[in-house]
Scaffold this active site. Sequence first.
Site, PDB file in Angstrom:
ATOM      1  N   HIS A  34       0.841  -1.204   0.000  1.00 43.03           N
ATOM      2  CA  HIS A  34       0.000   0.000   0.000  1.00 43.03           C
ATOM      3  C   HIS A  34       0.877   1.256   0.000  1.00 43.03           C
ATOM      4  O   HIS A  34       0.616   2.211  -0.723  1.00 43.03           O
ATOM      5  CB  HIS A  34      -0.885   0.066   1.251  1.00 43.03           C
ATOM      6  CG  HIS A  34      -1.929  -1.003   1.356  1.00 43.03           C
ATOM      7  ND1 HIS A  34      -2.122  -1.734   2.498  1.00 43.03           N
ATOM      8  CD2 HIS A  34      -2.850  -1.451   0.465  1.00 43.03           C
ATOM      9  CE1 HIS A  34      -3.121  -2.590   2.321  1.00 43.03           C
ATOM     10  NE2 HIS A  34      -3.580  -2.433   1.088  1.00 43.03           N
ATOM     11  N   ARG A  66      -1.840  -6.053  -8.560  1.00 36.08           N
ATOM     12  CA  ARG A  66      -0.740  -6.985  -8.289  1.00 36.08           C
ATOM     13  C   ARG A  66      -0.657  -8.054  -9.358  1.00 36.08           C
ATOM     14  O   ARG A  66       0.353  -8.230 -10.004  1.00 36.08           O
ATOM     15  CB  ARG A  66      -0.930  -7.650  -6.916  1.00 36.08           C
ATOM     16  CG  ARG A  66      -0.687  -6.706  -5.764  1.00 36.08           C
ATOM     17  CD  ARG A  66      -1.211  -7.266  -4.485  1.00 36.08           C
ATOM     18  NE  ARG A  66      -2.641  -7.533  -4.587  1.00 36.08           N
ATOM     19  CZ  ARG A  66      -3.432  -7.789  -3.579  1.00 36.08           C
ATOM     20  NH1 ARG A  66      -2.939  -7.876  -2.370  1.00 36.08           N
ATOM     21  NH2 ARG A  66      -4.715  -7.989  -3.754  1.00 36.08           N
TER      22      ARG A  66
END
Length: 161
Positions: A17, A90
């Site tokens: 993050h 991702r």
Amino acid sequence: MRIFIYPGSFDPVTNGHLDIIDRASKICDKLIVAVLINRSKKPVFSMEERVAFLDEILEGRPNIVVIPFSGLLVDFMKKQKATTVIKGLRAVSDFEYEFQMALLNKNLNPEIETLFMMTNINYSYLSSSAVRELAAYGGNIRDLVPDIIVDRIYAKFRSNE
Ligand code: PNS
């Protein structure tokens, strides 16, 4: 002023993050890290804990603010005058869910854009749920989350036993 928003549960915040937050904050004037309050699934960390972790880690970063939100993201964005949602991607497995959310949000408010950033390869395997699982069973989370929250994450799982 370009106001971007990075929404998530941050249960807890990870280095993945933070990598996206870092990079996103460089391409906008103000980045709002929006912490989702209401969820069908109860978070392990309370809203206060999730916001406190982010506040501490992001202290001294003048163009980043951490704000809790509930309800629809598009409504919150309107209130905050944010134009753009930033999401990290991702793997291909993230795509379907993110694609759906981006289209739903666009449908709700056509003026909103969603920008995807590819995750740093080092964090492509990382998720909050993996951190929770490792911490719960005593695995090593030291390279996965910022140093200042490592012990608090372990403590949380000890107190939950
Ligand atoms: O970290 P997460 O759990 O993947 O974050 C999900 C989040 C907060 C981005 C998403 O659940 C969200 O935007 N929720 C707010 C409600 C909403 O606007 N949903 C999208 C349209 S259905």
